[in-house]
Scaffold this active site. Sequence first.
Site, PDB file in Angstrom:
ATOM      1  CB  THR A 147      -0.928   0.008   1.220  1.00  0.00           C
ATOM      2  OG1 THR A 147      -1.643  -1.229   1.269  1.00  0.00           O
ATOM      3  CG2 THR A 147      -1.923   1.149   1.152  1.00  0.00           C
ATOM      4  CG  ASP A 148       3.611   2.380   3.217  1.00  0.00           C
ATOM      5  OD1 ASP A 148       3.171   3.512   3.461  1.00  0.00           O
ATOM      6  OD2 ASP A 148       3.760   1.512   4.084  1.00  0.00           O
TER       7      ASP A 148
END
Length: 707
Positions: A516-517
């Site tokens: 997600t980062d």
Amino acid sequence: MPLSGITVLDLGSDLAGQLLCKLLGDQGARVIRLQPGERAADDATAIWLTEQSERVRLDPLDPADRGALAELLPGVDVVVDTFRPGLLDEHQWSNQALERLNPRLVHCSLPAFGQLDPRREMPAWEGVVMAAAGAYAKGEGMFQADWWPDEEIAFSPLPLASVFAGAQGALGVAAALVARERDGAGQQVEVPLFDAFHEAVGARAMTYERNAPSGNLLASGLYRCADGRFLSFVTTWHRHLEWFLRAVDHDDWLVDAGGFDGLMGSADVRDRLKGRLAELFLTKDADEWEQLAREVGTPAAVIRTLDEWVAAGPFDIVPTPAEVMARPAVRVTAVGGGRVPAPSSYPRPVSSEPPLAGTRVVDLTLVLAAPTVARILGDLGAEVVRVDGDPGRSGLRLPILHESANRGKTCVALDLTVPTQRRQFEELCRDADVFVTNLTGAAVDKLRIGPDDLRHCAPDLVHATVNAFGATSPARDVRGFAEIANAVTGVAARTFDPDAPTRSSINVDLPRTPFTDYAAGIVGAFGVVVALLRRLRDGSGVEVETTLVDAAALMQLPFMAAASAGNPENPWHRLGWSALHRAYRASDGWVFVGLDDAAARELGLGPDPARTESQCEKRFAAGTVASAVDVVRRAGGAAHRVVAIDDLMQEGGTSDRLGLRLVHESREFGAVVQPGPAIRFARTATDPGGLPRKSDDPRWTHRSEIA
């Protein structure tokens, strides 16, 4: 809008290509989608991704349409395709032919496997690509935690290969357009899905020859609450743990643990504290704990499904799925002012230097998503100066994943509350083109690093913010990490077993790899490059914003679109999407199989899913992975061994031969191995850079000791 005047021709592509075109269209580009024959019924995802596209009935592979397409191409800036390498050449649309019609054309290809890959002829499905790129392997993949059944691989239905390829494809196109603005020439850009997935794997694939950095997550974990639901509790920073324990009148637990030093020094001490917390969390419902943690500033969130997010926002301050779907994944806003750009002087010499050569970036960030923005800009040729302050006591070595997140950067340490060092920081910004941060709104206000604060020293600065919930949202002061964004949006629920025993894993980064980062970092970098293109044209300062919530929504595109359309979620198999698209056990490992109806008939498989699954299980179990791959491919399908990440990055392996394995030598760590950039430019170079280094510039009297 930043890409007004840019025309994109979408050659009837699938999810990755549609996402690329959607990202460009959201920034003002005109998208024309070729539609061979009668328009087929689109699913909810395709409808959402292509709703702004114009449609033209042309088939790029039909000789009868060649003349009409040739008339269209000179007025186009970008062409996007997802065909296997060589297919357009076979139909007389080679890159040379396209260049003759339009030398300014940027042509982006998103095949499953690239033109340099020995698997380039294989018709590959999403699951096949992800199996090949290390996603599903038991114990060594991206999704598995210790609650997963021992005998199975770890599958998740998130279409990460397509999403990462589409986002990186958009970034590559934007960078190629910046290079074209410089010298007037177009080029080919290739982002294979297999290659793009290496960015999702990220630091999970890093290895150190010796002295590998270590750390722990202090009391972080997944804790079952009184209502049976789980709370993702993130206290990697010691102060967050202190705040929470003080709020529940258990400061004594930290005293018993010996404080920060005690928690850092002993796994037994950490386990005792987590045992106490496990008992505490069982005394209240998950929602109550979530609310309390938010009030005291400790990151925590209930593990919710996407349906729960749709039905009632988990925080009243988090945007709803409908709001997220209605806005661009990255917001790029011109704010006026700045230098008047120099007039174009075409024809300038065509250059092979990186697209962002001559661009300067100031990086004042923590953790991972925003540092990824700056690192990617460095891969594209920008000079990146990282500013480090005092991050506080953390269980992890900071900056987190330093050798990967800060690759290619020059590091300095500045305390912005000290006037002399504040002036040094402003001097950095005055000479910079881009500033990147991910601090909370309160921290931005305290340090005076918002767009208005910096405009006096850098009026045409591109100011980029990448945080959990948004720099201008009601949640601007809420601390949020990828674990929190994953929990509130439903991403974590797609890799989590709610029947897992209490504290079955201390791993709170669900899924195991912080993709997600990384996704937010790619989208943020795309926004910055679009902003730089805008600035080249009109000299304006530009603000860029994306969030971890936006990234989490992109990774769930098929489910988000269906939910927004009011459709029930399609069921998925625990080992794949269906009997024709799933992993099967062979005698010597696991193989992921992708079959269309024609290939299934060639293998003698009928229409009954249960019977098909039983037939395949027996057939593949009787032979090796290699024999299964051979049988499926001869039938016209696709299949690949389920590869472990450690095997993916082996010296001499496919990733290495494709240039996706970087090796840098360090006096402390020896050989440091990590994935390299996936975007391939035909003309301009990329520059992934070496390990981060301390600045040797005599202006910076306060040197960083972290590089």
